[in-house]
Design a protein around this motif. Structure first.
Motif, short mmCIF file in Angstrom:
data_model
loop_
_atom_site.label_atom_id
_atom_site.label_comp_id
_atom_site.label_asym_id
_atom_site.label_seq_id
_atom_site.Cartn_x
_atom_site.Cartn_y
_atom_site.Cartn_z
N LEU A 198 -9.77 13.78 -34.32
CA LEU A 198 -9.64 15.49 -34.90
C LEU A 198 -9.57 15.07 -36.30
O LEU A 198 -9.64 15.96 -37.22
CB LEU A 198 -8.12 15.74 -34.21
CG LEU A 198 -8.38 16.36 -33.05
CD1 LEU A 198 -6.78 16.92 -32.68
CD2 LEU A 198 -9.03 17.60 -32.88
N ARG A 199 -9.33 13.93 -37.08
CA ARG A 199 -9.24 13.56 -38.10
C ARG A 199 -10.42 14.22 -39.12
O ARG A 199 -9.85 15.28 -40.12
CB ARG A 199 -8.93 12.16 -38.56
CG ARG A 199 -8.65 11.86 -40.05
CD ARG A 199 -8.85 10.14 -40.44
NE ARG A 199 -8.03 9.90 -39.48
CZ ARG A 199 -6.59 9.45 -39.59
NH1 ARG A 199 -6.22 9.97 -40.69
NH2 ARG A 199 -6.03 8.59 -38.69
N TRP A 202 -10.44 18.52 -38.87
CA TRP A 202 -9.22 18.89 -39.30
C TRP A 202 -9.29 18.76 -40.94
O TRP A 202 -9.08 19.83 -41.71
CB TRP A 202 -7.88 18.32 -38.99
CG TRP A 202 -7.45 18.91 -37.67
CD1 TRP A 202 -8.25 19.23 -36.60
CD2 TRP A 202 -6.16 19.29 -37.34
NE1 TRP A 202 -7.41 19.61 -35.54
CE2 TRP A 202 -6.11 20.07 -36.03
CE3 TRP A 202 -4.93 19.26 -38.10
CZ2 TRP A 202 -4.89 20.22 -35.48
CZ3 TRP A 202 -3.69 19.70 -37.57
CH2 TRP A 202 -3.99 20.26 -35.98
N ARG A 205 -11.57 21.41 -42.19
CA ARG A 205 -11.10 22.74 -42.29
C ARG A 205 -10.27 22.89 -43.30
O ARG A 205 -10.29 23.97 -44.05
CB ARG A 205 -10.35 22.88 -40.87
CG ARG A 205 -11.11 22.78 -39.53
CD ARG A 205 -12.04 24.07 -39.53
NE ARG A 205 -12.80 24.14 -38.21
CZ ARG A 205 -14.06 23.33 -38.17
NH1 ARG A 205 -14.47 22.58 -39.02
NH2 ARG A 205 -14.55 23.48 -36.75
#
Length: 267
Positions: A198-199, A202, A205
């Motif tokens: 997810l790093r 995210w 984003r």
């Protein structure tokens, strides 16, 4: 997994509605209190057998009606799937692929739903248990085998705690130590891999929102993580170091059940 069709009858404030969903992104638009969140709740309930609002099943039935009905159709790995649920004040009936089932494990192997609502913004202000629960569910959505892994670890943890609480003999406690260590290591690796995956998304984003590159750092922190045990033997050695305190308190002091998410943005 691609959800293709949804049928809702007498669920919350939805009297009756059939939806056919398009491939890719679907946007549901409408005024407040018209049923948008109820629609999401129905999808979540079909996949998980419970409401993300914490409501009991009997409270999901539209006022004045005796039962609610939910149906879904989706494709997964080239196979068509059909699910039907009927909710009554006495419980629910579930049919999957035309057969009555009790456990939702066959459904969850292909219908994986994770919800993010405005209330989810409180995730980083909630107690550690809420964060662990959210991420455990998120991982299970991506990796169905994770739920079984988590369930097995929790069972071993309960049994080990019972031995500690009752002052059981050392040989009995030792029989659970390796099982605990194997389960703890597997969970820690799964959780770590999920955060790493997810790093990048995210960080992008945040960059889109802030208009600049950000340094996003996060990791799981807890009594076991802080001790730096990275393999099975390291976990067992670390466990031995707290054995006397565990005996005194009657509780397992180390493990992913005590971890929390530590995150920093921009240092």
């Amino acid at each position: 997994m691609a959800l293709e069709a949804l049928h809702i009858r007498d669920f919350r404030n939805i009297a009756g509605q059939d939806w056919e969903l398009a491939p890719g992104l679907n946007v549901l638009e409408g005024e407040n209190a018209q049923g948008k969140t109820n629609f999401l709740e129905a999808v979540y309930y079909l996949a998980n057998g419970r409401s993300f609002r914490g409501s009991e099943s009997e409270n999901l039935i539209r006022f004045g009606r005796e039962r609610a009905e939910l149906k879904a159709a989706w494709s997964h790995e080239g196979l068509e799937h059909r699910l039907a649920m009927r909710l009554t004040p006495q419980g629910r009936e579930v049919e999957f692929q035309g057969k009555t089932i009790v456990r939702l494990a066959p459904v969850q192997a292909s219908l994986r739903v994770l919800v993010f609502t405005p209330d989810s913004a409180m995730l980083f202000r909630s107690p550690p248990q809420a964060r662990r629960r959210y991420f455990d569910h998120a991982i299970a959505v991506q990796r169905p085998g994770y739920a079984s892994l988590l369930s097995r670890y929790q069972r071993i943890l309960r049994q080990r705690n019972q031995v500690l609480e009752r002052g059981g003999p050392p040989e009995l406690l030792a029989s659970f130590d390796r099982q605990w260590a194997e389960g703890a290591l597997a969970l820690m690796r799964e959780r770590g891999a999920y955060l790493e995956a997810l790093r990048g998304p995210w960080a992008r984003r945040f960059q889109d929102l802030l208009g600049e590159t950000v340094d996003l750092n996060w990791h799981w922190a807890g009594p076991l993580c802080e001790r730096g045990a990275l393999d099975l033997e390291g976990l067992l050695e670390t466990l031995e170091g707290v054995r006397a305190e565990e005996r005194r308190r009657g509780l397992t002091l180390l493990g992913p059940q005590r971890d929390d998410l530590a995150a920093t943005l921009g240092g």
